[in-house]
Design an enzyme around this catalytic site. Structure first.
Site, mmCIF file in Angstrom:
data_model
loop_
_atom_site.group_PDB
_atom_site.id
_atom_site.type_symbol
_atom_site.label_atom_id
_atom_site.label_comp_id
_atom_site.label_asym_id
_atom_site.label_seq_id
_atom_site.Cartn_x
_atom_site.Cartn_y
_atom_site.Cartn_z
ATOM 1 C CB CYS A 16 -0.936 0.026 1.206
ATOM 2 S SG CYS A 16 -1.684 -1.566 1.605
ATOM 3 C CB CYS A 41 -0.726 4.040 -4.091
ATOM 4 S SG CYS A 41 -0.414 3.208 -5.641
ATOM 5 C CG HIS A 42 -2.669 4.642 -0.038
ATOM 6 N ND1 HIS A 42 -3.762 5.411 -0.364
ATOM 7 C CD2 HIS A 42 -2.895 3.428 -0.594
ATOM 8 C CE1 HIS A 42 -4.628 4.679 -1.063
ATOM 9 N NE2 HIS A 42 -4.114 3.476 -1.224
ATOM 10 C CG MET A 66 -7.951 0.482 -4.244
ATOM 11 S SD MET A 66 -6.808 0.708 -2.888
ATOM 12 C CE MET A 66 -7.341 -0.637 -1.834
ATOM 13 C CG HIS A 77 4.128 8.429 -10.601
ATOM 14 N ND1 HIS A 77 4.255 7.965 -9.315
ATOM 15 C CD2 HIS A 77 4.006 7.331 -11.374
ATOM 16 C CE1 HIS A 77 4.234 6.639 -9.317
ATOM 17 N NE2 HIS A 77 4.076 6.236 -10.559
ATOM 18 C CG HIS A 99 0.876 5.711 -14.964
ATOM 19 N ND1 HIS A 99 1.735 4.861 -15.613
ATOM 20 C CD2 HIS A 99 1.169 5.585 -13.647
ATOM 21 C CE1 HIS A 99 2.496 4.239 -14.716
ATOM 22 N NE2 HIS A 99 2.168 4.661 -13.511
#
Ligand code: DHE
Length: 689
Positions: A195, A198-199, A236, A479, A521
């Site tokens: 996790c 991404c978080h 997600m 990113h 992306h």
């Protein structure tokens, strides 16, 4: 002990209730006439019944739906319920409607109690899916609660009165659910592995939303469980549906997320050096290639869940070697000569492979982070010195820093922290992670993207112990990105800002921030010549079914430069990678993270001469997800990974090789363990994409 032994019956029942909330009818336009036999439905305010609010909370409905007036009801798994009642009449009259209701009340009741009778077409940009909820919703709601929910949805508060809060009330820490020590240790590890990418390690959010207790307590165990189980249309993964976690494990994770995140450790130079090993000293390595193979056409392929990379001969498709590298290996970059492959694992372990030996082997290794995603090398050779194969740099997620290393031995030389202040609000951020890194041909410089603070750092490595850094102000959540065709301009996605930032590497300045569809992306993007707009650089998107093309020729086509000149539609969102080659007439794109399993394994090609729509889309496999493209050195073949499941023999994963000219399948390289990224030596050295 396995933590999932602890079944919390109450939470399980709640989960069923919440999943029940996850699929309802479509969000129709707000112009529809009221349904017959009932009081007109209006979008104006009605008092928000306490019972309805309690019922929404009980069901955790906000985890899946946007519901005006319900604190933190911002879920995107199910349809937006803002205007559900207003559009019910039109929906009931449409030929697509498969339910039995004839009144708005009956329609809402049916949507809650028999959610699969009619599947809404639009769940926040993606098609809604059958079977996300069991048809047992009513078991969790009393008749009074059900009636209150229906009344509420018929007259939700107007936007101005909505109490959707940016800053949800923090629940007192002692009301957070508890975990046993074993559950906590398990959840901590799983969070870090699955996790944190991404978080955020500190759960401050980036590609995914923040998961700090002020937010997670508002969603509750049930709400969080539903999201972890079902995933979201914004990328997600549906961990539960995929069978990756059991419902009991999801319950443990959901409880863990409501507690304060544990502080991860720092990683000083002394500890990095303790992890450093040189297996073959530089003077013991061959002076010329020992292999007879065409090593410049090797593909270094990530075997994610094996913690290995496979070196595959691009001429013969033989696996020449499998090399152990870091955990959940992420990417590979080549030294400027192509001789060495540098492989970074999510655990921050960097492995260096010599491609000149008969069997490529690891010659050095070091761990410079606990969590990492990027690695790059020094490429500059010019008046300021020859840095070919001299240095490497690793970008870390945790600790938030980058580390400069000796390119021949991987000895760590210098650590630079990336903690700092956000570009927009100038708030201190304790965890700004290093995302993509590219090496300039114009100067001894790396372009290092610092995600959470939204700054692009131009790091001059001429004196690696005292690097000079120029900080460009871009936008938050930088990113992935790549060069334009001339390698003068670098384009990088600021993904949650829905922008692409453009940097002029020659002049060392920001050129533009281009608005894009949702969550660009690009991987490294795709450079090609548009028949109308000239040279462009393109990106796919996680959040929208679209390819954006940005004009990239400020001299030849100044009117289009650094503008989004074209949007090509795709059958679905969830794209991770796009690729082309100067010799190809196609652009290839995946939809890997689409929640529809068929689209997730579907790939599309767009013809450069007619880029208004896909030329062809097809399923690249019968299982798994299709992900990431790479060309062979000649630009005549495209390799696509089928990202399978380690636990399913025969479906662990493979690579499909296509003839680029005819789009026909040439070969499959079977039985690879979760292959993801593939890096052709020649194309990676020369940044061809
Ligand atoms: Fe990646 C590139 C981060 C998930 C495969 N990924 C990158 C880059 C970053 C990044 C910052 C750019 C590196 C560069 O160019 O220097 N990736 C992240 C994440 O934070 C994220 C979203 C979540 C996580 O937990 O890691 C994530 N990435 C994935 C995957 O799930 C993928 C598909 C498979 C895997 O590795 O688990 C994946 N990422 C890749 C690949 C690239 C990449 C193949 C390089 C693309 C290229 O062509 O250069």
């Amino acid at each position: 002990m396995r933590p999932w032994k602890h079944i919390v019956i109450g939470a399980m029942l709640g989960l069923a209730v919440l999943i029940g909330c996850a699929r309802q009818a479509e969000t129709p336009p707000a112009t529809t006439a009221p349904a017959p036999q009932e009081a007109p439905v209006s979008a104006t305010t009605a008092p928000a019944g306490d019972l309805a609010l309690a019922a929404f909370k009980k069901g955790g409905c906000g985890a899946c739906h946007i519901i005006p007036g319900v604190p933190n009801a911002r879920g995107t798994i199910g349809p937006d319920l803002t205007n559900i009642a207003l559009g019910a009449a039109q929906t009931m009259q449409s030929s697509a409607y498969t339910g039995k209701a004839t009144t708005v009340d009956a329609y809402l009741r049916e949507a809650i109690l028999e959610p699969d009778v009619f599947i809404a077409p639009d769940c926040n940009g993606s098609p809604c899916q059958k079977g996300v909820m069991p048809p047992s919703l009513g078991q969790g709601l009393s008749e009074e609660e059900l009636a209150a929910v229906i009344t509420y949805l018929k007259n939700p508060p107007g936007e101005t009165e909505a109490v959707i809060s940016e800053e949800p009330a923090a629940a007192p820490a002692d009301t957070a659910p508890t975990l046993s020590d074993e559950e906590f240790a398990w959840a901590k590890l799983v969070y870090f592995e699955r996790c944190a990418g991404c978080h955020g390690t500190l759960r401050k959010g980036a590609t995914g939303p923040a998961l700090t207790p002020d937010r997670t307590m508002a969603l509750g165990t049930v709400g969080l469980s539903t999201i972890i189980y079902n995933g979201t249309s914004r990328g997600m993964p549906d961990w539960g549906k995929q069978g990756f976690f059991t419902q009991e494990q999801i319950d443990v994770l959901a409880r863990f997320l409501q507690r304060e995140p544990p502080a991860p450790p720092e990683l000083p130079m002394e500890r990095m050096k303790a992890s450093w090993n040189v297996y073959v000293a530089p003077d013991q390595r061959p002076a010329t290639p020992q292999t007879k193979r065409n090593w410049q056409n090797y593909f270094v392929v990530t075997l994610r869940d094996a913690g290995q990379v496979a070196v595959i001969d691009g001429d013969t498709y033989e696996v020449v070697s499998k090399v152990d590298s870091g955990y959940a290996v992420h990417i590979t970059r080549m030294s400027a000569t192509g001789r060495y492959a540098y492989v970074i694992g999510r655990d921050g372990k960097l492995a260096m492979i010599d491609l000149w030996t008969e069997t490529p082997t690891k010659v050095a290794e070091v761990q410079v982070c606990y969590d990492a995603r990027s690695v790059e090398v020094s490429k500059y050779n010019g008046p300021e010195g020859d840095f070919t194969d001299k240095l490497a740099v690793v970008g870390c997620y945790w600790p938030p820093h980058f580390v400069i290393l000796d390119g021949q031995t991987l000895e760590p030389i210098h650590i630079v922290s990336t903690r700092g202040y956000t570009v927009d609000t100038m708030e201190y951020h304790p965890e700004p992670r290093v995302a993509s890194i590219v090496a300039s041909d114009f100067k001894p410089e790396w372009i290092i993207n610092v995600k959470e603070i939204g700054q692009i750092w131009l790091v001059n490595y001429a004196d690696p112990k005292a690097p000079q850094i120029k900080m460009l102000q871009a936008a938050r959540f930088l990113h992935d990105g790549g060069w334009d065709a001339t390698h003068r301009y670098f384009l990088v996605a600021a993904n949650q800002s829905n922008k692409v930032a453009v940097v002029d590497a020659q002049e060392g300045r920001m050129v533009a921030l281009v608005d894009t569809p949702k969550i660009p992306h690009p991987g490294r993007g795709a450079n090609w010549v548009d028949p109308e707009f000239g040279p462009v650089w393109s990106s796919g998107h996680l959040g929208d079914p679209a390819i954006v093309s940005i004009g990239a020729d400020p001299e030849g086509h100044p009117d289009y430069a650094w503008k989004a000149v074209r949007v090509t539609p795709l059958p679905g969102a969830g794209s991770l990678f796009i690729k082309t080659h100067p010799n190809s007439k196609w652009i290839w794109i995946d939809m890997t993270l689409n929640s529809d399993p068929v689209l997730a394994r579907t790939i599309c090609v767009i013809a450069k001469e007619n880029p208004t729509e896909p030329h062809r889309c097809w399923e690249a496999s019968t299982y798994g997800r299709a992900v990431h493209f790479e060309y062979n050195a000649a630009g005549t073949e495209v390799w696509v990974s089928i990202w399978g499941d380690t636990s399913k023999p025969g479906e662990t994963g493979e690579i499909v090789v296509y003839d680029d000219a005819t789009l026909t399948e040439k070969a499959r390289i079977p039985n690879l363990v979760t292959p993801t990224g593939k890096f052709n030596v020649y194309n990676t050295v020369h940044d061809i994409y």
